[in-house]
Motif scaffolding. Sequence first.
Motif, PDB file in Angstrom:
ATOM      1  N   THR A 156      13.352  59.246 -32.314  1.00 62.06           N
ATOM      2  CA  THR A 156      12.599  60.440 -32.704  1.00 62.06           C
ATOM      3  C   THR A 156      11.397  60.695 -31.802  1.00 62.06           C
ATOM      4  O   THR A 156      10.622  61.611 -32.047  1.00 62.06           O
ATOM      5  CB  THR A 156      12.118  60.314 -34.162  1.00 62.06           C
ATOM      6  N   ALA A 157      11.234  59.913 -30.763  1.00 67.97           N
ATOM      7  CA  ALA A 157      10.071  60.055 -29.878  1.00 67.97           C
ATOM      8  C   ALA A 157      10.010  61.441 -29.247  1.00 67.97           C
ATOM      9  O   ALA A 157       8.941  62.065 -29.198  1.00 67.97           O
ATOM     10  CB  ALA A 157      10.097  58.976 -28.805  1.00 67.97           C
ATOM     11  N   LYS A 158      11.163  61.933 -28.768  1.00 72.52           N
ATOM     12  CA  LYS A 158      11.172  63.259 -28.150  1.00 72.52           C
ATOM     13  C   LYS A 158      10.869  64.340 -29.180  1.00 72.52           C
ATOM     14  O   LYS A 158      10.169  65.313 -28.887  1.00 72.52           O
ATOM     15  CB  LYS A 158      12.522  63.545 -27.489  1.00 72.52           C
ATOM     16  N   LEU A 159      11.374  64.174 -30.385  1.00 71.49           N
ATOM     17  CA  LEU A 159      11.092  65.127 -31.457  1.00 71.49           C
ATOM     18  C   LEU A 159       9.610  65.136 -31.794  1.00 71.49           C
ATOM     19  O   LEU A 159       8.998  66.196 -31.941  1.00 71.49           O
ATOM     20  CB  LEU A 159      11.918  64.787 -32.700  1.00 71.49           C
ATOM     21  N   GLU A 160       9.021  63.949 -31.898  1.00 75.60           N
ATOM     22  CA  GLU A 160       7.591  63.857 -32.190  1.00 75.60           C
ATOM     23  C   GLU A 160       6.760  64.490 -31.084  1.00 75.60           C
ATOM     24  O   GLU A 160       5.786  65.196 -31.355  1.00 75.60           O
ATOM     25  CB  GLU A 160       7.195  62.405 -32.408  1.00 75.60           C
ATOM     26  N   LEU A 161       7.140  64.261 -29.836  1.00 75.68           N
ATOM     27  CA  LEU A 161       6.428  64.849 -28.708  1.00 75.68           C
ATOM     28  C   LEU A 161       6.538  66.365 -28.729  1.00 75.68           C
ATOM     29  O   LEU A 161       5.536  67.077 -28.542  1.00 75.68           O
ATOM     30  CB  LEU A 161       6.968  64.294 -27.389  1.00 75.68           C
ATOM     31  N   ALA A 162       7.726  66.878 -28.972  1.00 78.27           N
ATOM     32  CA  ALA A 162       7.924  68.328 -29.034  1.00 78.27           C
ATOM     33  C   ALA A 162       7.135  68.936 -30.185  1.00 78.27           C
ATOM     34  O   ALA A 162       6.528  70.005 -30.045  1.00 78.27           O
ATOM     35  CB  ALA A 162       9.404  68.654 -29.174  1.00 78.27           C
ATOM     36  N   ALA A 163       7.114  68.264 -31.322  1.00 78.06           N
ATOM     37  CA  ALA A 163       6.358  68.762 -32.474  1.00 78.06           C
ATOM     38  C   ALA A 163       4.862  68.788 -32.161  1.00 78.06           C
ATOM     39  O   ALA A 163       4.161  69.752 -32.508  1.00 78.06           O
ATOM     40  CB  ALA A 163       6.632  67.906 -33.702  1.00 78.06           C
ATOM     41  N   GLN A 164       4.368  67.763 -31.493  1.00 76.40           N
ATOM     42  CA  GLN A 164       2.950  67.720 -31.121  1.00 76.40           C
ATOM     43  C   GLN A 164       2.608  68.833 -30.136  1.00 76.40           C
ATOM     44  O   GLN A 164       1.602  69.507 -30.276  1.00 76.40           O
ATOM     45  CB  GLN A 164       2.587  66.350 -30.532  1.00 76.40           C
TER      46      GLN A 164
END
Length: 72
Positions: A3-11
């Motif tokens: 989920t790292a990419k998802l978290e980065l995109a959300a941020q």
Amino acid sequence: MDTAKLELAAQRYREAEAALDAARTDLQAEAVAVLANTEERGAQATVGRITGWSREYLRRLLKAAAEEGGGA
């Protein structure tokens, strides 16, 4: 699950949204300042052209600013 990419995109999205909100607030304040401090003919049309906002929106913006400023 990664989920790292998802978290980065959300941020990045939250940061962009915050920047957009700040830019909108700045633009509204500048538009109100121009309109409140000029009696130049066509000022509202010029501000509308630059911002892309309708005359009705600009009138509502001015009214809200006057109400916030205690009727100034």
